[in-house]
Design a protein around this motif. Structure first.
Motif, short mmCIF file in Angstrom:
data_model
loop_
_atom_site.label_atom_id
_atom_site.label_comp_id
_atom_site.label_asym_id
_atom_site.label_seq_id
_atom_site.Cartn_x
_atom_site.Cartn_y
_atom_site.Cartn_z
N ALA A 161 0.82 -1.22 0.00
CA ALA A 161 0.00 0.00 0.00
C ALA A 161 0.85 1.26 0.00
CB ALA A 161 -0.93 0.00 1.21
N ARG A 162 2.10 1.16 0.46
CA ARG A 162 2.98 2.34 0.47
C ARG A 162 3.31 2.82 -0.94
NH1 ARG A 162 7.54 -0.03 4.40
NH2 ARG A 162 7.10 -1.79 3.00
N GLU A 163 3.19 1.93 -1.91
CA GLU A 163 3.49 2.33 -3.29
C GLU A 163 2.47 3.32 -3.84
OE1 GLU A 163 6.25 1.54 -4.53
OE2 GLU A 163 6.81 0.01 -3.08
N ARG A 164 1.32 3.38 -3.20
CA ARG A 164 0.26 4.25 -3.71
C ARG A 164 0.69 5.71 -3.74
NH1 ARG A 164 -6.14 4.29 -1.97
NH2 ARG A 164 -6.74 5.96 -3.38
N LYS A 165 1.41 6.15 -2.71
CA LYS A 165 1.86 7.54 -2.67
C LYS A 165 2.92 7.82 -3.72
CE LYS A 165 0.79 8.54 2.16
NZ LYS A 165 1.32 9.01 3.46
N VAL A 166 3.60 6.78 -4.18
CA VAL A 166 4.64 6.95 -5.19
C VAL A 166 4.02 7.12 -6.57
CG1 VAL A 166 6.69 5.93 -6.26
CG2 VAL A 166 6.25 5.58 -3.81
N VAL A 167 2.97 6.36 -6.86
CA VAL A 167 2.41 6.36 -8.22
C VAL A 167 1.32 7.40 -8.42
CG1 VAL A 167 2.95 3.92 -8.52
CG2 VAL A 167 0.69 4.54 -7.67
N VAL A 168 0.83 8.03 -7.35
CA VAL A 168 -0.26 8.99 -7.50
C VAL A 168 0.17 10.14 -8.41
CG1 VAL A 168 0.37 10.34 -5.45
CG2 VAL A 168 -1.98 10.38 -6.27
N GLY A 169 -0.73 10.54 -9.28
CA GLY A 169 -0.48 11.69 -10.16
C GLY A 169 0.19 11.36 -11.47
N GLY A 170 0.54 10.07 -11.68
CA GLY A 170 1.13 9.68 -12.95
C GLY A 170 2.48 10.35 -13.18
N PRO A 171 2.93 10.48 -14.42
CA PRO A 171 2.29 9.99 -15.63
C PRO A 171 2.41 8.47 -15.76
CG PRO A 171 4.44 10.84 -16.15
CD PRO A 171 4.22 11.14 -14.69
N MET A 172 1.69 7.90 -16.71
CA MET A 172 1.65 6.46 -16.85
C MET A 172 3.03 5.86 -17.08
SD MET A 172 -0.05 3.70 -16.67
CE MET A 172 -1.74 4.30 -16.57
N THR A 173 3.87 6.54 -17.84
CA THR A 173 5.22 6.01 -18.10
C THR A 173 6.00 5.85 -16.80
OG1 THR A 173 5.95 8.28 -18.58
CG2 THR A 173 5.41 6.86 -20.47
N ARG A 174 5.91 6.86 -15.93
CA ARG A 174 6.61 6.79 -14.65
C ARG A 174 6.00 5.72 -13.75
NH1 ARG A 174 5.94 8.67 -9.56
NH2 ARG A 174 4.02 9.78 -10.11
N VAL A 175 4.67 5.65 -13.73
CA VAL A 175 3.97 4.65 -12.91
C VAL A 175 4.36 3.24 -13.34
CG1 VAL A 175 1.71 3.66 -12.38
CG2 VAL A 175 2.02 6.15 -12.37
N VAL A 176 4.31 2.99 -14.64
CA VAL A 176 4.63 1.66 -15.16
C VAL A 176 6.08 1.29 -14.86
CG1 VAL A 176 4.96 0.35 -17.29
CG2 VAL A 176 2.83 1.60 -16.91
N ASP A 177 6.99 2.21 -15.10
CA ASP A 177 8.40 1.93 -14.83
C ASP A 177 8.61 1.58 -13.36
OD1 ASP A 177 9.08 2.34 -17.45
OD2 ASP A 177 9.84 4.39 -17.15
N HIS A 178 7.94 2.31 -12.49
CA HIS A 178 8.09 2.04 -11.05
C HIS A 178 7.50 0.68 -10.68
CE1 HIS A 178 8.43 2.85 -6.78
NE2 HIS A 178 7.18 2.43 -6.64
N LEU A 179 6.31 0.39 -11.19
CA LEU A 179 5.66 -0.88 -10.86
C LEU A 179 6.47 -2.07 -11.37
CD1 LEU A 179 1.91 -0.01 -11.52
CD2 LEU A 179 3.11 -0.13 -9.32
#
Length: 229
Positions: free
Chosen positions: A53-71
């Motif tokens: 659940a801690r990852e939620r604060k990291v991925v909030v606000g996108g962009p999708m490229t950054r979110v996907v790379d992080h995940l």
């Protein structure tokens, strides 16, 4: 006794340096951050990866490229970035297919901006097909232009989306107010030279020069926005 409505009406009638209002979408006007998190976490769960659940604060606000790379980095999922991004967008589109709830105060603020003919833009890191789906809930008539994340070469936190929106509206960035809920969006707006009103949804945002923070849009009016420029 002077009412808030009367005070706001008089303030709105005065000359103002405000030329345009640029609004983020997810987490700012509509309560979609839960939908995004559900899409991201459920897709990874289907692939055998449990998101903390801690990852939620990291991925909030996108962009999708950054979110996907992080995940991909935190899960080690064996997928190409564009493949995972497509899967998340598809799941999100399914989840919001029946509409999305507006954030407190969003409807009243949009109606006030429309009534006073304030130039407005919807600026999001979400892709065009997602933006168009969400517009069904928000109301496309409230916006003079819209900018989606897949329509710019560099999306938030880069200033390009907000600079493009201001340019389309014929407004100077310094005379625009951006309303944002996420640190990436705030960074983009400030890099563009805009004043910022932040309404944090998931990640914390602190006040700073040229930036005010409100708990929600419930008490944000045109008079409040005009005071920022």
């Amino acid at each position: 006794m002077t009412t808030t409505a009367a005070s706001t009406s008089r303030s709105a009638a005065r000359p103002s340096r405000l030329q345009a209002v640029l609004l983020d979408m997810d987490g700012t006007l509509v309560d979609t951050e839960d939908f995004w998190w559900e899409a991201e976490s459920s897709i990874l769960a289907d692939l055998g990866h449990r998101l903390d659940a801690r990852e939620r604060k990291v991925v909030v606000g996108g962009p999708m490229t950054r979110v996907v790379d992080h995940l991909l980095a935190v899960t080690g999922a064996d997928l190409a970035p564009e493949e995972l991004g497509g899967m998340i967008n598809d799941r999100f589109a399914e989840l919001i297919g029946q509409g999305v709830p507006l954030r407190p105060g969003a409807k009243a603020l949009l109606e006030e901006l429309t009534a006073h003919e304030i130039p407005t833009a919807l600026v999001t890191a979400s892709h065009r097909r997602i933006l168009d789906l969400v517009l069904r809930s928000i109301g496309a008539h409230h916006f003079h232009t819209t900018v989606a994340g897949d329509e710019v070469s560099r999306t938030k936190p880069h200033p390009e989306p907000y600079l493009r929106a201001a340019r389309r509206l014929g407004a100077e960035p310094a005379r625009c107010v951006v309303i944002e809920d996420a640190p990436t969006g705030v960074a983009a707006a400030e890099a563009a030279g805009c004043a910022v009103l932040a309404v944090p949804s998931v990640a914390e945002i602190q006040p700073a020069p040229g930036r005010v923070v409100h708990a929600s849009l419930a008490h944000v009016s045109l008079a409040v926005l005009r005071a920022l420029v």
